[in-house]
Scaffold this active site. Structure first.
Site, PDB file in Angstrom:
ATOM      1  N   GLU A 176     -18.901 -23.900   5.495  1.00 34.30           N
ATOM      2  CA  GLU A 176     -18.318 -24.409   6.726  1.00 34.30           C
ATOM      3  C   GLU A 176     -18.058 -25.917   6.569  1.00 34.30           C
ATOM      4  O   GLU A 176     -18.942 -26.672   6.190  1.00 34.30           O
ATOM      5  CB  GLU A 176     -19.309 -24.151   7.872  1.00 34.30           C
ATOM      6  CG  GLU A 176     -19.088 -25.007   9.080  1.00 34.30           C
ATOM      7  CD  GLU A 176     -20.371 -25.237   9.888  1.00 34.30           C
ATOM      8  OE1 GLU A 176     -21.461 -24.841   9.442  1.00 34.30           O
ATOM      9  OE2 GLU A 176     -20.247 -25.840  10.960  1.00 34.30           O
ATOM     10  N   ASP A 224     -23.743 -24.160  16.107  1.00 31.17           N
ATOM     11  CA  ASP A 224     -22.386 -23.966  15.592  1.00 31.17           C
ATOM     12  C   ASP A 224     -22.395 -23.172  14.293  1.00 31.17           C
ATOM     13  O   ASP A 224     -21.599 -22.257  14.103  1.00 31.17           O
ATOM     14  CB  ASP A 224     -21.720 -25.315  15.320  1.00 31.17           C
ATOM     15  CG  ASP A 224     -20.972 -25.808  16.545  1.00 31.17           C
ATOM     16  OD1 ASP A 224     -20.898 -25.032  17.530  1.00 31.17           O
ATOM     17  OD2 ASP A 224     -20.482 -26.953  16.517  1.00 31.17           O
ATOM     18  N   ASP A 270     -24.375 -24.673   8.569  1.00 28.45           N
ATOM     19  CA  ASP A 270     -25.475 -25.480   9.089  1.00 28.45           C
ATOM     20  C   ASP A 270     -26.508 -24.622   9.815  1.00 28.45           C
ATOM     21  O   ASP A 270     -26.203 -23.533  10.281  1.00 28.45           O
ATOM     22  CB  ASP A 270     -24.943 -26.534  10.068  1.00 28.45           C
ATOM     23  CG  ASP A 270     -24.228 -27.644   9.319  1.00 28.45           C
ATOM     24  OD1 ASP A 270     -24.488 -27.784   8.110  1.00 28.45           O
ATOM     25  OD2 ASP A 270     -23.411 -28.337   9.938  1.00 28.45           O
ATOM     26  N   ASP A 290     -27.622 -25.126  12.665  1.00 33.42           N
ATOM     27  CA  ASP A 290     -27.579 -25.351  14.116  1.00 33.42           C
ATOM     28  C   ASP A 290     -26.792 -24.233  14.819  1.00 33.42           C
ATOM     29  O   ASP A 290     -26.407 -23.239  14.210  1.00 33.42           O
ATOM     30  CB  ASP A 290     -26.983 -26.730  14.420  1.00 33.42           C
ATOM     31  CG  ASP A 290     -25.582 -26.852  13.824  1.00 33.42           C
ATOM     32  OD1 ASP A 290     -25.041 -25.824  13.359  1.00 33.42           O
ATOM     33  OD2 ASP A 290     -25.040 -27.975  13.818  1.00 33.42           O
TER      34      ASP A 290
END
Ligand code: 0RA
Length: 682
Positions: free
Chosen positions: A439, A516, A512, A514
């Site tokens: 990403e 997102d 990641d 997180d």
């Protein structure tokens, strides 16, 4: 647990006849190679033990004798299964001359299939029987209520440690099996609540006449209890798995019984409906076993569905020339449960979860043809909606074909060039190579620099990919990011998917840690689940595990992948350095009333006093190429999570929940966990 009344020497081997010695040898084989009998000795094999015992009780239910099953996980980690069936016979065994109860508990494959006709259904994927569970338990006991009496026998490692003893009078009937799995044989002996309850729920859907209670006595805060009972059977099951989508028609339920040649009949039950999504979700069972690979029952259903709906469509579309409908068009947005009960199932396929009985195909086809025709005739409004949906699917299919051809032709024109963004590896082997789908451009940049370019390829994606659950196939194929992925992997898409053409051995998703990142991961997983499922089934899809923290003391650097690892490391570094120093008094930090963030800050400050720097990685982009290699990409040191399908329903539940229409269940789910990922240290 009651104490053993009988001393172990009662079971010394000298007491046994030749026959029984063979028996003992049988069970020794189970203990020597447990995986041969229960699949593996990990978490799955462990839970198989419960399933095996419960399946025996379910058999009693199918024979019409059992209504209630109680499964309990005891404080000491043992499990017990109580049913109100006929009870295992206790009288002398006609051949072995000892109590039948002991024969059933201690003889391999003596599970209870004494007479094929009384057992319409044989339970258990491996069908190893309760003796196998006994052999793999350090302690087990069985209590049977039958003929106005109560009997009991105890065992250790499958060997009786008592006779079958009459312990009292009883009006009831039933069997109670208690077992404590042998720690020396299993990698883990901790039963997981969720893993057990999902299977019990499934059994309750498939057998509406039973009530299954599940009690976990382990939590300090008190017992956890669930009661599974579904009057509606597989109709309720369809409702349950499709609760996150909007339905197009009421659930259609079909049941048919076909007399069998040898006495036991074949029962076919199907519940299905259409929702506003585009994927097909057909889950099938034979004798309560999830047939992941399908088989003749699924083929029979599919062909009847296509034929019946096609005929109906042809009739109502006589005047206007609509496009020709094919099977796929009738399966868009289809959710179905197929449950078959057959006397002598033949299981085939790689995982022995594909029904092979040829006659079943015709039986199911006839039943569905008849009943579905009746349904369509008496529900014209619903029928119209189904046909209209199929028409739309057909139009989309034709459009998709055109765009696929375009993709193909374009590839041919450009000499099948790989996407420009792909940093390919130099090796050209589909076995030893891997591709990281990353990403973001900055993380992609670090990965490109950090990788071992001989065998690691990097494909950076910009932003989020399309949610394939919410789009038709032509739209999906128009999506730039998705096309890039398909071209890079080289193995095609959807019905054209060909695992042989895959250009890499591992496909690794790197996003990641997180919210997102997890969203992007889910979107990618949904893409693979819906259109390249074989990648998951073949175990080719992985999730990279970047670290969350870096700890630094002097010139030494350490990485932690979760909070507890961070705390452990911190302890270790402190201990190491205090060896050389005078002990300083530890300052206690009040821990209550703190938010997580506050306590994390506190921890960072405390560590700083000891000269230890803790930093939290916000994203992959924050790591320099070397760090990324060391922590996440180096096969020697990294950890990968392998994506597995697990049980079909679980997987589809996951995807429906994550990608369905309704937001609330999704949030709940993400907060709970992700079932479809299993840890694998590479
Ligand atoms: C052998 C024969 C019969 C029942 C069973 C075994 C039986 C086994 C288990 C295991 C757990 N619960 C069970 N309940 C029954 C037939 C008994 C008869 O014909 O009366």
């Amino acid at each position: 647990m009651k104490e053993n009344e009988i001393l172990p020497e009662m079971a010394s081997r000298n007491d046994y006849s030749e026959d029984s010695i063979k028996v003992l040898e049988g069970l020794e084989a189970v203990r020597k190679r447990p995986a041969m009998y229960i699949g593996d000795t990990g978490e799955r094999g462990l839970h198989h033990l419960i399933q095996e015992v419960v399946d025996n009780s379910i058999d009693e239910a199918l024979a019409g004798f059992c209504k209630n099953i109680t499964v309990k996980i005891h404080k000491n980690g043992a499990c017990s299964v109580q049913d109100d069936g006929r009870g295992i016979p206790t009288g002398p065994h006609p051949i072995k001359k000892i109590s039948t109860l002991q024969v059933v508990m201690c003889t391999l494959h003596a599970g209870g299939k004494f007479d094929k006709n009384t057992y319409k259904v044989s339970g258990g994927l491996h069908g190893v029987g309760v003796s196998c569970v006994n052999a793999l338990s350090e302690y087990a006991e069985v209590v049977v209520k039958r003929d106005g009496k109560e009997f009991r026998q105890t065992y250790s490692e499958g060997i009786p440690t008592s006779e079958v003893i009459e312990v009292g009078k009883s009006d009831g009937r039933g069997t109670y099996v208690y077992f404590l799995p042998d720690k020396t044989l299993f990698k883990t002996v901790e039963f997981k609540y969720d893993k057990t309850s999902e299977r019990l729920r499934e059994l309750a859907f498939l057998n509406p006449e039973v009530t299954i209670r599940f009690i976990d006595e382990r939590p300090e805060e008190g017992n956890i209890e669930d009661v599974f009972h579904y009057e509606g059977g597989i109709v309720d099951f369809v409702k349950y798995i499709d609760s996150h989508n909007t339905q197009l028609v009421d659930i259609i339920y079909i049941k048919g019984v076909e007399p069998g040649e040898t006495g036991a009949e074949t029962v076919a039950e199907i519940a299905f409906q259409y929702n506003n999504a585009y994927n097909e979700n057909v889950i099938s069972y034979v004798n309560n076993i999830n047939t992941i690979e399908g088989g003749t029952h699924v083929t029979g259903f599919r062909s009847a569905l296509t034929r019946t709906l096609n005929q109906y469509a042809a009739n109502i579309n006589k005047k206007n020339n609509k496009v020709q409908l094919v099977g796929d068009d009738f399966r868009e947005g289809l959710t179905a449960i197929i449950s078959i009960k057959v006397a002598e199932p033949q299981f085939e396929g790689q995982t022995k979860t594909k029904l092979g009985n040829g006659e079943v195909e015709g039986i199911v086809r006839t039943i569905v043809n008849d009943k579905l025709n009746q349904y369509l005739d008496s529900n014209p409004a619903a029928a119209k909606r189904i046909i209209e949906k199929a028409q739309l699917a057909a139009e989309a299919r034709i459009a998709a074909k055109k765009s696929r051809e375009l993709v193909r032709r374009k590839n041919a024109l450009e000499n099948s060039t790989l996407p420009g963004k792909l940093a390919d590896c130099s090796l050209n082997s589909p076995v030893d190579t891997e591709i990281y789908i990353v990403e973001g451009d900055s993380a992609g940049g670090s990965a490109k620099q950090g990788r071992d370019r001989r065998f690691q390829a990097i494909l950076p994606l910009k932003g989020k990919i399309l949610n394939v659950q919410k789009a038709r196939i032509n739209k999906i194929l128009e999506n730039e990011e998705i096309r890039t992925i398909i071209t890079a992997l080289g193995s095609g898409f959807g019905e054209d998917f060909d695992p042989e053409k895959l250009r890499y051995g591992k496909i690794i998703l790197m996003a990641d840690a997180d919210v997102d990142g997890s969203h992007i991961r889910t979107l990618l997983l949904t893409l693979f689940f819906n259109y390249m499922k074989d990648l998951i089934l073949d175990g080719k899809l992985y999730i990279a595990q970047p670290p969350l923290y870096k700890l630094k003391k002097g010139r030494l650097e350490y990485y932690a992948y979760n909070d507890s690892q961070r705390d452990e490391l911190l302890d270790r570094i402190r201990k190491e350095s205090s060896k050389n120093k005078v002990e300083e008094p530890v300052v206690e930090v009040p821990s209550d009333e703190q938010t997580e963030e506050e306590s994390e800050n506190e921890l960072i400050l405390e560590a700083k006093k000891d000269g230890i720097q803790i930093s939290r990685f916000k994203g992959l982009g924050e790591m320099n190429p070397d760090q990324l290699w060391d922590t996440t990409m180096n096969p020697e040191t990294r950890t990968l999570l392998q994506v597995t399908l697990g049980e079909a329903i679980q997987a589809s539940m996951v995807f429906q929940t994550l990608m369905g229409d309704k937001v609330e269940p999704r949030r709940e789910f993400i907060e709970r966990n992700a079932h479809y990922v299993k840890n694998l240290d590479v």
